[in-house]
Design a protein around this motif. Structure first.
Motif, PDB file in Angstrom:
ATOM      1  N   HIS A 121       0.839  -1.211   0.000  1.00 30.24           N
ATOM      2  CA  HIS A 121       0.000   0.000   0.000  1.00 30.24           C
ATOM      3  C   HIS A 121       0.868   1.254   0.000  1.00 30.24           C
ATOM      4  O   HIS A 121       0.570   2.220  -0.693  1.00 30.24           O
ATOM      5  CB  HIS A 121      -0.928   0.013   1.217  1.00 30.24           C
ATOM      6  CG  HIS A 121      -1.930  -1.098   1.216  1.00 30.24           C
ATOM      7  ND1 HIS A 121      -2.648  -1.458   2.331  1.00 30.24           N
ATOM      8  CD2 HIS A 121      -2.332  -1.939   0.226  1.00 30.24           C
ATOM      9  CE1 HIS A 121      -3.447  -2.481   2.034  1.00 30.24           C
ATOM     10  NE2 HIS A 121      -3.258  -2.790   0.758  1.00 30.24           N
ATOM     11  N   SER A 122       1.951   1.214   0.758  1.00 35.63           N
ATOM     12  CA  SER A 122       2.831   2.399   0.835  1.00 35.63           C
ATOM     13  C   SER A 122       3.462   2.705  -0.523  1.00 35.63           C
ATOM     14  O   SER A 122       3.898   3.829  -0.771  1.00 35.63           O
ATOM     15  CB  SER A 122       3.923   2.183   1.891  1.00 35.63           C
ATOM     16  OG  SER A 122       4.968   1.356   1.380  1.00 35.63           O
ATOM     17  N   LYS A 123       3.493   1.719  -1.404  1.00 33.33           N
ATOM     18  CA  LYS A 123       4.042   1.917  -2.748  1.00 33.33           C
ATOM     19  C   LYS A 123       2.951   2.241  -3.773  1.00 33.33           C
ATOM     20  O   LYS A 123       3.222   2.311  -4.979  1.00 33.33           O
ATOM     21  CB  LYS A 123       4.812   0.658  -3.203  1.00 33.33           C
ATOM     22  CG  LYS A 123       5.920   0.203  -2.271  1.00 33.33           C
ATOM     23  CD  LYS A 123       7.030   1.232  -2.082  1.00 33.33           C
ATOM     24  CE  LYS A 123       7.615   1.745  -3.352  1.00 33.33           C
ATOM     25  NZ  LYS A 123       8.978   2.234  -3.285  1.00 33.33           N
ATOM     26  N   GLY A 124       1.733   2.392  -3.286  1.00 31.42           N
ATOM     27  CA  GLY A 124       0.618   2.695  -4.199  1.00 31.42           C
ATOM     28  C   GLY A 124       0.078   1.461  -4.924  1.00 31.42           C
ATOM     29  O   GLY A 124      -0.620   1.585  -5.928  1.00 31.42           O
ATOM     30  N   LEU A 125       0.414   0.277  -4.383  1.00 33.41           N
ATOM     31  CA  LEU A 125      -0.004  -0.980  -5.022  1.00 33.41           C
ATOM     32  C   LEU A 125      -1.010  -1.719  -4.134  1.00 33.41           C
ATOM     33  O   LEU A 125      -1.036  -1.534  -2.915  1.00 33.41           O
ATOM     34  CB  LEU A 125       1.216  -1.873  -5.271  1.00 33.41           C
ATOM     35  CG  LEU A 125       2.302  -1.290  -6.188  1.00 33.41           C
ATOM     36  CD1 LEU A 125       3.577  -2.143  -6.132  1.00 33.41           C
ATOM     37  CD2 LEU A 125       1.813  -1.193  -7.636  1.00 33.41           C
ATOM     38  N   MET A 126      -1.835  -2.553  -4.720  1.00 32.14           N
ATOM     39  CA  MET A 126      -2.769  -3.442  -3.989  1.00 32.14           C
ATOM     40  C   MET A 126      -3.760  -2.680  -3.139  1.00 32.14           C
ATOM     41  O   MET A 126      -4.262  -3.212  -2.147  1.00 32.14           O
ATOM     42  CB  MET A 126      -1.996  -4.383  -3.044  1.00 32.14           C
ATOM     43  CG  MET A 126      -1.486  -5.618  -3.700  1.00 32.14           C
ATOM     44  SD  MET A 126      -1.122  -6.840  -2.420  1.00 32.14           S
ATOM     45  CE  MET A 126      -0.269  -8.057  -3.386  1.00 32.14           C
TER      46      MET A 126
END
Lengths: 240, 240
Positions: free
Chosen positions: A233-238
């Motif tokens: 989430h912190s990487k903008g994924l999932m």
């Protein structure tokens, strides 16, 4: 049986390497093999970070949970899901879907296995390093990964300095189902447990008195890297 | 360059097959190659469902988005994340972590690519079918997948009845980074876009006037199977 299938069936994870380098030509063939793999809708969502800096190698070996071969192997490659590449082309792309993280994970596995098989076909050996996910934020920072790019796993490659036994796998009749899911075949599992018990007792390093059922029950009864969802989430994924 | 690397570099997805069967011996070698692959902590979290029932083949071909080769190929294999196997051994295991779904996805990719390379080494061809994720619940029901077991992708295999061009991949300098993430190399991308524009215009089927940047921007600007997170959650996976 041809040489390719022989190479594949002879796979053992190699964690001890000679000091020999991998030549540029060999490395080129290994990476080209990875790139030649199938990619879902040709999205090509993997980046590979080759780590040549000895300080970074040492840091990664530590972060992976004291796996010294990460520092010692001739080559160490880090496979990452990468949608930053696409986002750099168009900010209209939507990398936040679980589907795209799945594509990244599956396709990175496919690509990496081409690299490993290519390496093994040249007499080299290697091992996957999932331990990079012990400290994903720290690995991420060390590699300066941008948003929409997330670390998945590493791979050590080099000239083998060990010749370990083949590790017994689950019997084909347990992996391969026909037309629908088949429930666990307990007699077959019992045979496999006997086989793995013998393997774990006899193997040269880390021998233990356990079978496969004990081992995976122990592994999977713990929390499994409970921070991975937050890291993605912190990487903008999932996120969706 | 050896024959294994030649096989890998010569990969094209094959979507048209002759009527020839794959022999039991060949199928056995293909599945054995998959099983020989690395598995994270030896968890072995993949099951393969071989579909021989023509009605199920037809249904899957439809669910995958009208991909007739799913029905026509000599073999069709469905790769699934499978923690039901472990749960059947011990209900104490905790399959709900995102980490375990990631392991399942990566390891299934690794296993499947061994299968595909083994098949290609014998002169067979194949294609991955991500389209099974268009309707995951329906595919899941058709295969009677239990909790903690989720469909990932399919694979058609058979004797090729086509000889398509190699599809140009991203240049190695864009995939391979050194020591840290390198930003998008726009001149290299422009070259690749020229190359893919020429490829898409010239190829025998589905030719179009687009380059890679256009194509992926179009693909990724849409919602990507927004139901996948819900599907995984419904299987008891990726909840944490």
């Amino acid at each position: 049986m041809n040489t390719t299938i022989e190479t594949i069936l002879n796979h053992r994870s190699i964690r001890s390497f000679t000091d020999a380098a991998i030549s540029d030509e060999q490395l080129n063939a290994i990476i080209a093999a990875g790139i030649a793999a199938s990619s879902s809708s040709m999205i090509q969502a993997t980046s590979i970070i080759r780590i040549t800096d000895p300080n970074k190698r040492a840091a990664l070996a530590h972060l992976a949970g004291a796996q010294p071969y990460v520092a010692q192997a001739a080559e160490f490659l880090v496979f990452c899901i990468d949608y930053q590449r696409h986002y750099s082309i168009s900010t209209e792309i939507k990398p936040e879907y679980t589907e795209l993280a799945l594509i990244g994970a599956i396709d990175s596995g496919i690509m990496a296995q081409n690299c490993l098989v290519a390496a093994e076909s040249m007499g080299l050996g290697g091992v996957y390093i999932g331990g990079l996910r012990n400290h994903p934020h720290e690995v991420d920072a060390l590699l300066n990964l941008p948003p929409y790019c997330a670390v998945l796993f590493g791979m050590c490659l080099g000239v083998p300095a060990q010749d370990p036994q083949l590790k017994p796998r689950l019997p084909m009749a347990m992996i391969l189902h026909q037309n629908e899911y088949q429930p666990l075949n307990k007699p077959l599992l019992a045979q496999y447990d006997q086989q793995t018990m013998a393997y774990y007792q006899q193997r040269s390093s880390h021998n233990k008195h356990q079978d496969w059922s004990n081992t995976v029950t122990k592994t999977l009864s713990k929390e499994s890297r409970p921070f991975m969802a937050e890291y993605f989430h912190s990487k903008g994924l999932m996120e969706k």
